[in-house]
Motif scaffolding. Sequence first.
Motif, PDB file in Angstrom:
ATOM      1  N   ASP A   1       3.087   8.189   5.223  1.00  0.00           N
ATOM      2  CA  ASP A   1       3.824   6.930   5.148  1.00  0.00           C
ATOM      3  C   ASP A   1       3.494   5.972   6.291  1.00  0.00           C
ATOM      4  OD1 ASP A   1       5.158   8.083   7.283  1.00  0.00           O
ATOM      5  OD2 ASP A   1       7.048   8.386   6.198  1.00  0.00           O
TER       6      ASP A   1
ATOM      7  N   SER B   1      -5.040   5.467   1.289  1.00  0.00           N
ATOM      8  CA  SER B   1      -3.947   5.001   0.431  1.00  0.00           C
ATOM      9  C   SER B   1      -4.501   4.143  -0.697  1.00  0.00           C
ATOM     10  CB  SER B   1      -2.915   4.203   1.241  1.00  0.00           C
ATOM     11  OG  SER B   1      -3.488   3.042   1.795  1.00  0.00           O
TER      12      SER B   1
ATOM     13  N   THR C   1       0.844  -1.200   0.000  1.00  0.00           N
ATOM     14  CA  THR C   1       0.000   0.000   0.000  1.00  0.00           C
ATOM     15  C   THR C   1       0.873   1.241   0.000  1.00  0.00           C
ATOM     16  OG1 THR C   1      -0.130   0.021   2.426  1.00  0.00           O
ATOM     17  CG2 THR C   1      -1.849  -1.172   1.234  1.00  0.00           C
ATOM     18  N   ASP C   2       0.333   2.328  -0.547  1.00  0.00           N
ATOM     19  CA  ASP C   2       1.062   3.586  -0.632  1.00  0.00           C
ATOM     20  C   ASP C   2       0.067   4.730  -0.510  1.00  0.00           C
ATOM     21  OD1 ASP C   2       3.365   5.272  -1.105  1.00  0.00           O
ATOM     22  OD2 ASP C   2       2.560   5.631  -3.103  1.00  0.00           O
ATOM     23  N   GLY C   3       0.358   5.679   0.394  1.00  0.00           N
ATOM     24  CA  GLY C   3      -0.529   6.820   0.592  1.00  0.00           C
ATOM     25  C   GLY C   3       0.238   8.091   0.867  1.00  0.00           C
ATOM     26  N   LYS C   4      -0.470   9.175   1.114  1.00  0.00           N
ATOM     27  CA  LYS C   4       0.156  10.458   1.391  1.00  0.00           C
ATOM     28  C   LYS C   4       0.950  10.413   2.694  1.00  0.00           C
ATOM     29  CE  LYS C   4      -2.575  13.870   2.546  1.00  0.00           C
ATOM     30  NZ  LYS C   4      -3.587  14.950   2.403  1.00  0.00           N
TER      31      LYS C   4
ATOM     32  N   TYR D   1       0.802   4.595   6.541  1.00  0.00           N
ATOM     33  CA  TYR D   1      -0.092   3.608   5.943  1.00  0.00           C
ATOM     34  C   TYR D   1       0.569   2.889   4.771  1.00  0.00           C
ATOM     35  CZ  TYR D   1      -2.960   6.676   8.711  1.00  0.00           C
ATOM     36  OH  TYR D   1      -3.442   7.440   9.742  1.00  0.00           O
ATOM     37  N   ASP D   2       1.889   3.035   4.666  1.00  0.00           N
ATOM     38  CA  ASP D   2       2.632   2.331   3.618  1.00  0.00           C
ATOM     39  C   ASP D   2       3.241   1.060   4.211  1.00  0.00           C
ATOM     40  OD1 ASP D   2       2.032   4.584   2.209  1.00  0.00           O
ATOM     41  OD2 ASP D   2       4.076   5.384   2.207  1.00  0.00           O
TER      42      ASP D   2
END
Length: 563
Positions: free
Chosen positions: A282, A356, A277-280, A284-285
């Motif tokens: 980190d 994300s 996963t990747d989001g604004k 939630y990465d």
Amino acid sequence: MFMTKEPENEKINNPRATVRLPMLLGITLAAGVLIGATFFGGGKSLNNIGRGYSKFKEVLQLIENNYVDSVNTEELVDYSISKMLEKLDPHTTYMNPQDAVAARTQLEGGFDGIGVEFNIYKDTVYVVTPMAGGPSEHAGILSGDKIIKVDNTEMTGSKLDNALVFKMLRGKKGTEVKLAILRKGEKKPLTFTVRRDRIPTYSVDASYMIDDKTGYIKVNRFSETTYDEFKKALALLKEQGMSQLLLDLRNNPGGYMDKATSLADEFISGDKLLVYTDGKDDRYDRQTKARIAGQFEDGPLIVLVDEGSASASEIVAGALQDHDRALIVGRRSFGKGLVQMPVTLSDGSELRLTISRYYTPSGRSIQKPYTAGHGEDYEKELEARSKNGEYYVADSIKNNEKYKFKTTGGRPVFGAGGITPDVFVPRDTMFMTKYLIQLFNKNIVREQAMEYANDHRKQLEKDGFASYKKSFVITDAMLKRLTDDATAQGIKFNEAEFKRSKKYIQTQLKAYIAQNVWRKSHRDGLNNEFFEMLSENDETYRKALTLFPQARNLERGSYTSQK
């Protein structure tokens, strides 16, 4: 929707079928938790939020104190939140406390109630079957019983619907409910007092051997109990000699991410990447990798998907496809690749905020395109697929070369629009008629099946399911009884449409009769006999059974693309 419950325990959930996407049936929603104020970040954003909050509060107070008519400010607040979220992505949503509770129960391991499967027919509640080992079975409730009153509430008439039945039959474990029952052969109503208990729910619908080497497992969602159910089913099939598996994820709208990745891990060896996963932010990465020695890491594997396969289902299909571990068969999946954080608000309502995106091992985001603030266009995307011919012709699937990726073995795969199957199977709609739809809207097919099963149960059980599957025929006399009943219920007979739908009606009747007779024998929630009967008229299922040589070649690294 794809959702996270806690930072260390990511979860996925699906689109809201009944609100956002009516074409997806049985869509489920994940449970939420309270997230502290620190979730929302630092000083500058808090200042912006504060100014917006002050303005909104000011307007709300003016309406409450000065507007000419009385208003429900709570409804105004709910409406305002919902309209605000429409400016974001299609999967950021808000639910009031009642809807939030109802949604969360969809993925829990059970609910408190009396334990019956019911059917509403002729404005009356019929017991299809009491759940094996449940309170209703212990109390003596039988298949075919009519529930005419629950406590002091009449359960008949035009206002009767599923919501009322759920409201009256479900309740806190240990509480009692009094049922007035009309039973065939009894002149007067019978009274039963049933003590509610915890009723388990199951997400593995079927698990059986198709032949001496081919297993079949159907998973309808990814709930709290899915992985445990699946492990048990897989182990039992292996004990019966399974060496190749057909995994059915069609119309599976998603659920919990950790259950989906655990299921995928049963097929993928080593420490290969399953999803990331990747989001604004980190926080939630993260990456999820294979970590166990799975039960079926070797052997041909085919996964069935369609436009109803979303979110967690796409995680499983994407991981298996990217690692060349499974042959994907069917139609292009839904295309849901956004991650939601569930936030339980102080009044029990719930915000599901997209935080994300998730990606398959090859780097694909399978989220289909959307324009913020244009939710109606997004909702109509499945309808657009039908109009473009995608459900019927493989070449109608238009993948964008910009989103082309490669599997471990170098095969091309595409993102930005769901999982495109390796082998396309068109949707069969020739049987679909207005007459058929009316039959199912009135529950006539299920009711006819239940009546036949109850009238012939002893003989059918004596003959056994193997004999039933091989020899039982839905006769013209049985169909005449069904159409006569439909006419009595106000459905005008249409001979041409009936002929188009006849084979499908026969298959459904045979499947529902089997379900009524044999499902109670499965205390693990399996509905094997029903799905075995449906498979006789299931083109995707039948096609998949011919593809195991290709699945075997794929596993060995020598797969040649076929349509």
